[in-house]
Scaffold this active site. Structure first.
Site, PDB file in Angstrom:
ATOM      1  N   GLU A 118      38.396 -24.328  28.538  1.00 30.72           N
ATOM      2  CA  GLU A 118      38.276 -23.311  27.497  1.00 30.72           C
ATOM      3  C   GLU A 118      36.907 -23.400  26.839  1.00 30.72           C
ATOM      4  OE1 GLU A 118      42.203 -25.285  25.929  1.00 30.72           O
ATOM      5  OE2 GLU A 118      41.698 -23.555  24.687  1.00 30.72           O
ATOM      6  N   LYS A 120      34.392 -23.863  23.925  1.00 25.37           N
ATOM      7  CA  LYS A 120      34.497 -24.577  22.646  1.00 25.37           C
ATOM      8  C   LYS A 120      33.915 -23.688  21.555  1.00 25.37           C
ATOM      9  CE  LYS A 120      33.568 -29.017  20.437  1.00 25.37           C
ATOM     10  NZ  LYS A 120      33.071 -28.446  19.180  1.00 25.37           N
ATOM     11  N   ASP A 122      32.621 -22.287  18.140  1.00 22.57           N
ATOM     12  CA  ASP A 122      31.881 -22.919  17.046  1.00 22.57           C
ATOM     13  C   ASP A 122      32.451 -22.405  15.733  1.00 22.57           C
ATOM     14  OD1 ASP A 122      28.346 -23.284  16.177  1.00 22.57           O
ATOM     15  OD2 ASP A 122      30.087 -24.546  15.843  1.00 22.57           O
ATOM     16  N   TYR A 230      44.300 -23.345  20.564  1.00 24.40           N
ATOM     17  CA  TYR A 230      43.912 -24.152  21.715  1.00 24.40           C
ATOM     18  C   TYR A 230      44.882 -25.287  22.032  1.00 24.40           C
ATOM     19  CZ  TYR A 230      41.731 -27.099  18.058  1.00 24.40           C
ATOM     20  OH  TYR A 230      41.486 -27.845  16.935  1.00 24.40           O
ATOM     21  N   LYS A 319      28.996 -30.379  26.187  1.00 21.16           N
ATOM     22  CA  LYS A 319      28.126 -29.576  25.347  1.00 21.16           C
ATOM     23  C   LYS A 319      27.033 -28.896  26.176  1.00 21.16           C
ATOM     24  CE  LYS A 319      29.916 -30.530  21.300  1.00 21.16           C
ATOM     25  NZ  LYS A 319      29.084 -31.002  20.202  1.00 21.16           N
ATOM     26  N   CYS A 413       8.998 -53.679   1.851  1.00 21.87           N
ATOM     27  CA  CYS A 413      10.105 -52.732   1.745  1.00 21.87           C
ATOM     28  C   CYS A 413       9.774 -51.641   0.735  1.00 21.87           C
ATOM     29  CB  CYS A 413      11.369 -53.481   1.319  1.00 21.87           C
ATOM     30  SG  CYS A 413      12.766 -52.398   0.974  1.00 21.87           S
ATOM     31  N   CYS A 449      17.841 -56.164  -2.463  1.00 19.30           N
ATOM     32  CA  CYS A 449      17.281 -54.832  -2.204  1.00 19.30           C
ATOM     33  C   CYS A 449      18.352 -53.801  -2.536  1.00 19.30           C
ATOM     34  CB  CYS A 449      16.864 -54.717  -0.735  1.00 19.30           C
ATOM     35  SG  CYS A 449      16.305 -53.068  -0.256  1.00 19.30           S
TER      36      CYS A 449
END
Length: 789
Positions: A118, A120, A122, A230, A319, A413, A449
């Site tokens: 099927e 997919k 969106d 589905y 995909k 950092c 941190c």
């Protein structure tokens, strides 16, 4: 006054006729009458219901738009989780998916294995619950376990029948599908918004999501939304076909829309052909799709394949290729994660790609920056595939102007100013360690941190960890910024007055959060291990460590090689766990937490399968002696009987060992000349004795009074339906702590099925197979008995 029979019959006739027209128009895309005729029938029914209010029913076509809810959207607990799908991005991923299925099913040839295919869509995944054929509830997927009640809004969709057509539907039927906005409707909606000077939607998916979350159903009713089913979820009091595609066809016959592109194909080649055909057709479809969903068609095979933690093994979403656009990289900034990793983030000139406006992209690490040779100011290609974080995939070096700036890792950092060090990679094998520079740079500031502290706390309090409700990301940031919390243990030092200092907290909410933190002191061992944030230790590995080792103290002491005897834990993960537990900073954090009253629940003896289970041959194999494989290890164990005898041997003695090759003898002598290897061997054997895993130990038939045994060791349990006294997650955790394996499907190997209200096909299958079934009350009573013994 009773209603005239002719009026009742005419109203019912109009409803049936309007429902039939809705079905042909919104489900079959084959309208049977002009709009004017539909409007005439609709107005006639409205007139009858206005004149005779007693005629009105909640399933009447005139009653789709209801009143506004008094409050926001209520939570809905999904009785069966709405799991996500694993993704395939390349043909090789699909081939691996089909191969895994064949291996699990014992089916070497999968050429004739059926797959339902099927597009997919969106859109937004939703669940529709029908009882006796009537729509009673609609909910969003949410996190898969809990969604939002959007019944009033979904009732406005004319592609969703308020009552099912035909007959023969189950007493209770959960239909799952996607609500989406067709492209034409999206364009019209945005055109209207522009004319009205209102904000437009970015893409059809966002438009659909925004439309479903309107508090006024009348607004949703004006949006061009459609529903396409589905799959099914809960099914009780009836049966459905035993193939996925046939189930969808049955739902279609009952008035629900299915995708006309749905097909059944055979084998990997059929899946590939379907994918290529839809990829070519993608742009001409009237709706957005981002891939294809492939599912094993037979439901009995789906049950046999089962599930992993978050997804079914029998389905995958392949995909479509990522979408790409070009933009300029303005700057690279550095973020600090929970483990101190310094991650570069690209700040981009905003660009519309993959349906959204992208202004940030991942650069992964400094090695990736070097590989791409990316510089600040470069023109770059950005890729966004579905919901994947956008990434820079290419630098257009021919467009450089000469003023681009190289990216440098900061020496300190950016959050706390501590030194930044490059991580080392240690590759281990055959008794040797090969050290190289890693791709990751880390801030050495640890919990001093703020960035690391905040991320560590967010993980610590999360649902699958300590599960402290009400302590969200924003509140954690405030507590850290006000220096009320400097480590996880400080959470348990907080008082109600501390919360009252935070924005948005009143007396009641402060007391509730204080109580939630206090309640979390009693925590299952597996959750606590996961909460510590040990690198490479996710929820599943944490459960394995808890179930196999039984206590936190054993985990704190465990040698890396010993950990590799646990299921699914390799040497690298073993070293990560050992290093974490031996680190003085981490040891202090754990000690502080225990000092604040953390009570670990369900600690136990070492797993039964590990008790006295490690023979000398297995120990020698773990010590990774060059030239010594399984046969050689067995020969050495039979000859020497003990590790100390082997450690004191010389070459002449080794020459007397039957079936021991010269290569093996050389390997052993090489190890015996290394004091650190000898020490490691002795240390590992000593720990095997201490943990009760040594071959000379006595297996413990019963646990001590202080430590509970695992009465369900080796048993497979299944949970189904709704549990009212606890969540399914809580029930699963308690079963796991007692040694059981918890499966998502019923088979002949299932020991017991726990069935709450709403139990469906799993209950039916358990009854067919003769699997014992236990209700929640009996289950709770039995749990208490096991846990008290």
């Amino acid at each position: 006054m009773s209603l005239p029979e002719s009026v009742i019959e005419r109203a019912e006739s109009l409803r049936r006729e309007l429902e039939a027209h809705n079905y042909r128009y919104y489900v079959l895309d084959d309208p049977s009458v002009p709009d004017s005729e539909y409007d005439r029938l609709f107005q006639e029914l409205q007139g009858l219901e206005a004149e005779y209010p007693e005629l009105q029913t909640d399933t009447s076509p005139t009653q789709r738009v209801g009143r506004k809810p008094d409050t926001g959207f209520a939570e809905v607990q999904h009785r069966q989780p709405m799991l996500s799908l694993d993704n395939a991005f390349e043909p090789a991923d699909m081939a691996a998916f089909v191969r895994r299925i064949g291996e699990r099913l014992g089916m070497p040839d999968t050429a004739e294995l059926e797959f339902a295919c099927e597009p997919k869509l969106d859109g937004i995944a939703v669940s529709l619950m029908y009882q006796q054929g009537r729509l009673v509830q609609a909910a969003t997927r949410g996190d898969g376990y809990t969604g939002e009640d959007i019944t009033l809004n979904v009732r406005t969709l004319k592609s969703v029948p308020l009552r099912l057509l035909g007959e023969g539907w189950p007493d209770e039927l959960e239909v799952r599908g996607e609500i989406y906005m067709p492209r034409a409707g999206f364009e019209t909606l945005n055109a209207q918004a522009r004319e009205a000077g209102e904000k437009t939607f970015v893409n059809p998916r966002n438009a659909a999501a925004g439309s479903l979350r309107q508090l006024d159903p009348a607004v949703t009713a004006r949006r061009p939304l459609e529903f396409c089913c589905y799959s099914t979820g809960v099914v009780t009091g009836g049966s459905l076909p035993e193939r996925h595609a046939q189930r969808l066809e049955q739902l279609h016959a009952w008035g629900l829309k299915i995708n006309p592109e749905m097909r059944v194909v055979e084998g990997l080649s059929g899946c590939q052909d379907y994918y290529e055909r839809l990829a070519e057709k993608r742009d001409s479809l009237p709706y957005d799709i981002d891939g294809i969903v492939f599912k094993v068609n037979r439901l009995d095979l789906q049950e046999q394949l089962g599930y992993i933690a978050r997804a079914p093994r029998w389905a995958i979403a392949h995909k479509f290729p990522a979408q790409e656009e070009t933009t300029r990289l303005k700057a690279v900034e550095f973020q600090v994660g929970r483990t101190g990793a310094i991650t570069p983030v690209a700040r981009l000139e905003p660009v519309f790609v993959g349906g959204v406006t992208v202004s940030n992209a991942t650069l992964h690490n400094m090695d990736e920056i070097a590989r791409l040779d990316v510089r600040e100011g470069d023109v770059v290609t950005v890729r966004r595939a579905g919901d994947v974080i956008p990434q820079i995939v290419q630098v257009q070096k021919e467009r450089r102007q000469g003023d681009e700036r190289e990216v440098q890792i900061p020496a300190h950092c950016p959050v706390c100013g501590s030194d930044v060090e490059r991580a080392r990679l240690v590759k281990r094998g055959k008794g040797r360690e090969q050290v190289s520079e890693g791709a990751v740079y880390r801030c050495v500031g640890r919990l001093s941190c703020q960035a690391q502290l905040i991320q560590a706390l967010i993980h610590f309090v999360s649902r699958k960890a300590m599960d402290i409700d009400g302590l969200g990301e924003k509140n954690i940031e405030l507590l850290v910024q006000r220096e009320l919390v400097r480590s996880p243990a400080d959470l348990y030092r907080l008082r109600v007055d501390d919360f009252l200092q935070l924005e948005g907290f009143a007396q009641l909410s402060s007391e509730n959060l204080y109580n939630a933190i206090a309640a979390s002191r009693k925590v299952e061992l597996a959750r606590f291990i996961y909460a510590l944030g040990i690198p490479e230790v996710g929820e599943g590995t944490a459960r394995t460590l808890a179930a196999q080792l039984g206590t936190l103290q054993r985990l704190r002491e465990a040698e890396p090689l010993l950990l590799t005897w646990l299921p699914d834990i390799g040497l690298e993960v073993g070293h990560e766990i050992h290093n974490f537990m031996q680190d003085s900073h981490n040891r202090q954090v754990i000690d502080d937490l225990l000092a604040q009253g953390i009570e670990l629940q369900h600690e136990s003896e070492i797993a039964a399968e590990l008790q006295a289970a490690i023979g000398l041959d297995r120990l020698l194999l773990r010590l990774d002696i060059p030239g010594v494989a399984k046969t050689g290890a067995e020969s050495l164990a039979r000859y020497f009987k003990s590790l100390e005898s082997l450690l004191s041997a010389d070459e002449s003695v080794l020459a007397e060992v039957p079936r021991l090759s010269r290569k093996a003898r050389d390997g052993i002598m090489s190890c015996l000349r290394q004091p650190e290897w000898v020490e490691q061997a002795r240390r590992l054997e000593q720990q095997l004795r201490a943990f009760g895993m040594h071959w000379e130990c006595e297996p413990k038939a019963n646990a001590s009074a202080e430590v509970s045994a695992q009465p369900l060791q080796g048993q497979t349990w299944v949970l189904t339906g709704t549990l009212e006294q606890m969540t399914r997650d809580q029930a699963r955790a308690r079963l796991l702590s007692l040694g059981a394996k918890v499966s998502g499907s019923v088979s002949g190997k299932t020991h017991t099925l726990v069935a709450g209200p709403g139990a469906g096909s799993k209950l039916s299958k358990a009854e067919q197979l003769g699997v014992p079934v236990m209700d929640e009350a009996a289950f709770l009573a039995q749990l208490e008995q096991w846990e008290a013994s």
